[in-house]
Motif scaffolding. Structure first.
Motif, PDB file in Angstrom:
ATOM      1  N   ASP A 208       0.571  -0.842   0.175  1.00  0.00           N
ATOM      2  CA  ASP A 208      -0.007   0.380   0.606  1.00  0.00           C
ATOM      3  C   ASP A 208       1.135   0.826  -0.112  1.00  0.00           C
ATOM      4  N   LEU A 209       2.027   1.441   0.838  1.00  0.00           N
ATOM      5  CA  LEU A 209       2.937   1.997   0.585  1.00  0.00           C
ATOM      6  C   LEU A 209       3.402   2.385  -0.761  1.00  0.00           C
ATOM      7  N   SER A 210       3.896   1.583  -1.084  1.00  0.00           N
ATOM      8  CA  SER A 210       4.267   1.695  -2.851  1.00  0.00           C
ATOM      9  C   SER A 210       3.775   2.203  -3.772  1.00  0.00           C
ATOM     10  N   ALA A 211       2.132   1.602  -3.057  1.00  0.00           N
ATOM     11  CA  ALA A 211       1.407   2.329  -4.349  1.00  0.00           C
ATOM     12  C   ALA A 211       1.410   4.401  -4.397  1.00  0.00           C
ATOM     13  N   ALA A 212       1.394   4.475  -2.824  1.00  0.00           N
ATOM     14  CA  ALA A 212       1.029   5.291  -2.577  1.00  0.00           C
ATOM     15  C   ALA A 212       2.181   6.593  -3.248  1.00  0.00           C
ATOM     16  N   LEU A 213       3.793   6.185  -2.988  1.00  0.00           N
ATOM     17  CA  LEU A 213       4.560   6.734  -3.184  1.00  0.00           C
ATOM     18  C   LEU A 213       4.722   7.079  -4.670  1.00  0.00           C
ATOM     19  N   LEU A 214       4.118   6.064  -5.259  1.00  0.00           N
ATOM     20  CA  LEU A 214       4.552   6.269  -6.472  1.00  0.00           C
ATOM     21  C   LEU A 214       3.578   7.191  -7.277  1.00  0.00           C
ATOM     22  N   GLU A 215       2.392   7.736  -6.591  1.00  0.00           N
ATOM     23  CA  GLU A 215       1.633   8.305  -7.250  1.00  0.00           C
ATOM     24  C   GLU A 215       1.338  10.002  -7.191  1.00  0.00           C
ATOM     25  N   ALA A 216       2.290  10.342  -6.863  1.00  0.00           N
ATOM     26  CA  ALA A 216       3.163  12.111  -7.566  1.00  0.00           C
ATOM     27  C   ALA A 216       3.820  11.638  -8.704  1.00  0.00           C
ATOM     28  N   PRO A 217       4.639  12.984  -9.384  1.00  0.00           N
ATOM     29  CA  PRO A 217       5.175  12.561 -10.409  1.00  0.00           C
ATOM     30  C   PRO A 217       6.573  13.204  -9.970  1.00  0.00           C
ATOM     31  N   ARG A 218       7.327  11.504 -10.769  1.00  0.00           N
ATOM     32  CA  ARG A 218       8.483  11.430 -10.209  1.00  0.00           C
ATOM     33  C   ARG A 218       9.107  12.771  -9.796  1.00  0.00           C
ATOM     34  N   ASP A 219       9.575  13.571 -10.787  1.00  0.00           N
ATOM     35  CA  ASP A 219      10.766  14.778 -10.349  1.00  0.00           C
ATOM     36  C   ASP A 219      10.488  15.537  -9.250  1.00  0.00           C
ATOM     37  N   ALA A 220       9.030  15.366  -9.351  1.00  0.00           N
ATOM     38  CA  ALA A 220       8.737  15.689  -8.131  1.00  0.00           C
ATOM     39  C   ALA A 220       9.156  15.275  -7.029  1.00  0.00           C
ATOM     40  N   VAL A 221       8.795  14.483  -6.761  1.00  0.00           N
ATOM     41  CA  VAL A 221       9.553  13.272  -5.802  1.00  0.00           C
ATOM     42  C   VAL A 221      10.693  13.837  -5.363  1.00  0.00           C
ATOM     43  N   VAL A 222      11.563  12.695  -6.190  1.00  0.00           N
ATOM     44  CA  VAL A 222      13.029  13.132  -6.225  1.00  0.00           C
ATOM     45  C   VAL A 222      13.617  14.764  -5.685  1.00  0.00           C
ATOM     46  N   GLU A 223      12.585  15.696  -6.348  1.00  0.00           N
ATOM     47  CA  GLU A 223      13.217  17.853  -5.955  1.00  0.00           C
ATOM     48  C   GLU A 223      13.241  17.261  -3.951  1.00  0.00           C
ATOM     49  N   THR A 224      11.460  16.527  -3.771  1.00  0.00           N
ATOM     50  CA  THR A 224      11.526  17.075  -2.622  1.00  0.00           C
ATOM     51  C   THR A 224      12.427  16.337  -1.669  1.00  0.00           C
ATOM     52  N   LYS A 225      12.661  14.748  -1.799  1.00  0.00           N
ATOM     53  CA  LYS A 225      13.579  13.705  -1.061  1.00  0.00           C
ATOM     54  C   LYS A 225      15.120  14.677  -1.162  1.00  0.00           C
ATOM     55  N   ALA A 226      15.397  15.421  -2.109  1.00  0.00           N
ATOM     56  CA  ALA A 226      16.927  15.650  -2.082  1.00  0.00           C
ATOM     57  C   ALA A 226      16.553  16.784  -0.833  1.00  0.00           C
ATOM     58  N   LEU A 227      16.043  17.745  -1.128  1.00  0.00           N
ATOM     59  CA  LEU A 227      15.005  18.917  -0.114  1.00  0.00           C
ATOM     60  C   LEU A 227      15.369  18.729   1.238  1.00  0.00           C
ATOM     61  N   LEU A 228      14.769  17.201   1.562  1.00  0.00           N
ATOM     62  CA  LEU A 228      15.309  16.880   2.754  1.00  0.00           C
ATOM     63  C   LEU A 228      16.030  16.325   3.349  1.00  0.00           C
ATOM     64  N   ALA A 246      14.713  24.456  -6.640  1.00  0.00           N
ATOM     65  CA  ALA A 246      13.910  23.317  -6.735  1.00  0.00           C
ATOM     66  C   ALA A 246      12.715  23.570  -7.215  1.00  0.00           C
ATOM     67  N   GLN A 247      12.041  24.966  -6.790  1.00  0.00           N
ATOM     68  CA  GLN A 247      10.709  25.450  -7.239  1.00  0.00           C
ATOM     69  C   GLN A 247      11.147  25.311  -8.651  1.00  0.00           C
ATOM     70  N   THR A 248      12.062  26.411  -8.624  1.00  0.00           N
ATOM     71  CA  THR A 248      12.223  27.024 -10.022  1.00  0.00           C
ATOM     72  C   THR A 248      12.412  25.654 -10.605  1.00  0.00           C
ATOM     73  N   ARG A 249      12.963  24.954 -10.565  1.00  0.00           N
ATOM     74  CA  ARG A 249      13.280  23.644 -11.995  1.00  0.00           C
ATOM     75  C   ARG A 249      11.718  23.186 -11.610  1.00  0.00           C
ATOM     76  N   ARG A 250      11.063  23.210 -10.720  1.00  0.00           N
ATOM     77  CA  ARG A 250       9.803  22.530 -11.216  1.00  0.00           C
ATOM     78  C   ARG A 250       9.073  23.120 -11.921  1.00  0.00           C
ATOM     79  N   LEU A 251       9.334  24.200 -11.786  1.00  0.00           N
ATOM     80  CA  LEU A 251       7.460  25.536 -12.666  1.00  0.00           C
ATOM     81  C   LEU A 251       8.000  25.163 -13.994  1.00  0.00           C
ATOM     82  N   ARG A 252       9.048  25.462 -14.159  1.00  0.00           N
ATOM     83  CA  ARG A 252       9.619  25.276 -15.592  1.00  0.00           C
ATOM     84  C   ARG A 252       8.993  24.324 -16.269  1.00  0.00           C
ATOM     85  N   ASP A 253       9.827  23.380 -15.727  1.00  0.00           N
ATOM     86  CA  ASP A 253       9.104  21.830 -16.382  1.00  0.00           C
ATOM     87  C   ASP A 253       8.130  21.812 -16.869  1.00  0.00           C
TER      88      ASP A 253
END
Length: 259
Positions: A208-228, A246-253
């Protein structure tokens, strides 16, 4: 699809989820340099489209730690005895342990989220392997213990940093210096375990947790993990700057994707 199956380690991939299984339940998944090399290899061959890696173990114990035969003069078959290793130069010992640590470091790559599914005993190297993952989902029979100090050694498989991050210096020191067991209730209360479930529900909870982690777009998860991951090493203002970048990169993407 199974990509690796040797030395007590099996790697299988199903879409965006890879599963690394400790597969020697008869010996409570004790660890050895061969197992560490196999874990390192598993990290190197995980396909690039994998987003979640699950670390699990067969049998009643996650891992009872290092095979004690490594400390005997004869050592483990085909491996350098730790008795002989101790007689090597500082450079040799350092290089050898650095090689062992590789098995415990790749789990925190920014492009992956790793989940350790932990049941029964997770002792010494087993505790440190569970700590290598980003998230720990535990069965209600889990028993963590850091026994290295009790044996005259130190935890040296990359476990001290995440342990202090999770529990704080004082509690981490007490757990390591006493070698006592940390059971499920304490693990959940202190944040060592993200979630504790009945043993029969462990695989389902991880799924269930694996499925929940796959819901968000990958690039957003990668950036968030790096931030944390970098937050503890930055000042407040440095972290705010990292968020803006990080948000600048996400907005531009996102804008680019919509054009």
């Amino acid at each position: 699809m199974t990509l690796l199956d040797k030395d007590g380690v099996r790697l299988a991939v199903d879409g965006a989820v890879a599963t690394v299984t400790l597969s020697n339940p008869a010996k409570r998944n004790v660890q050895s340099p061969a197992l560490w090399r196999a874990l390192t290899e598993a990290g190197r061959i995980v396909p690039g489209d994998v987003r979640v890696v699950v670390l699990r173990a067969e049998g009643k114990s996650f891992s009872a730690g290092l095979d004690r035969q490594a400390f005997t003069p004869e050592g483990i078959d085909g491996e350098l005895s730790f008795v002989d290793l101790a007689r090597g130069s500082d450079e040799t010992v350092d290089e050898t342990i650095a090689g062992f640590q590789e098995a415990f470091t790749w789990w925190r790559r920014p492009d992956l989220i790793s989940i350790a599914a932990v049941q029964g005993h997770a002792i010494g190297a087993g505790f440190q392997l569970a700590l290598a993952a980003d998230v720990r989902v535990c069965a209600d029979d889990v028993q963590f213990a850091m026994r290295e100090t009790s044996l005259g050694l130190v935890p040296d498989l990359a476990g001290t940093h995440p342990l202090v991050q999770l529990l704080g210096y004082s509690r981490a020191l007490e757990i390591c210096a006493t070698g006592r067991f940390v059971h499920a209730a304490e693990a959940e209360r202190t944040g060592l375990a993200n979630l504790v479930v009945p043993a029969a529900e462990l695989d389902g909870a991880v799924g269930d947790l694996s499925a929940a982690l796959l819901e968000a777009p990958r690039d957003a998860v990668v950036e968030t993990k790096a931030l944390l991951q970098g937050a503890s090493g930055r000042s407040y203002d440095e972290q705010r700057a990292a968020e803006r970048a990080a948000q600048t990169r996400r907005l531009r993407d996102l804008v680019g994707a919509g054009e």
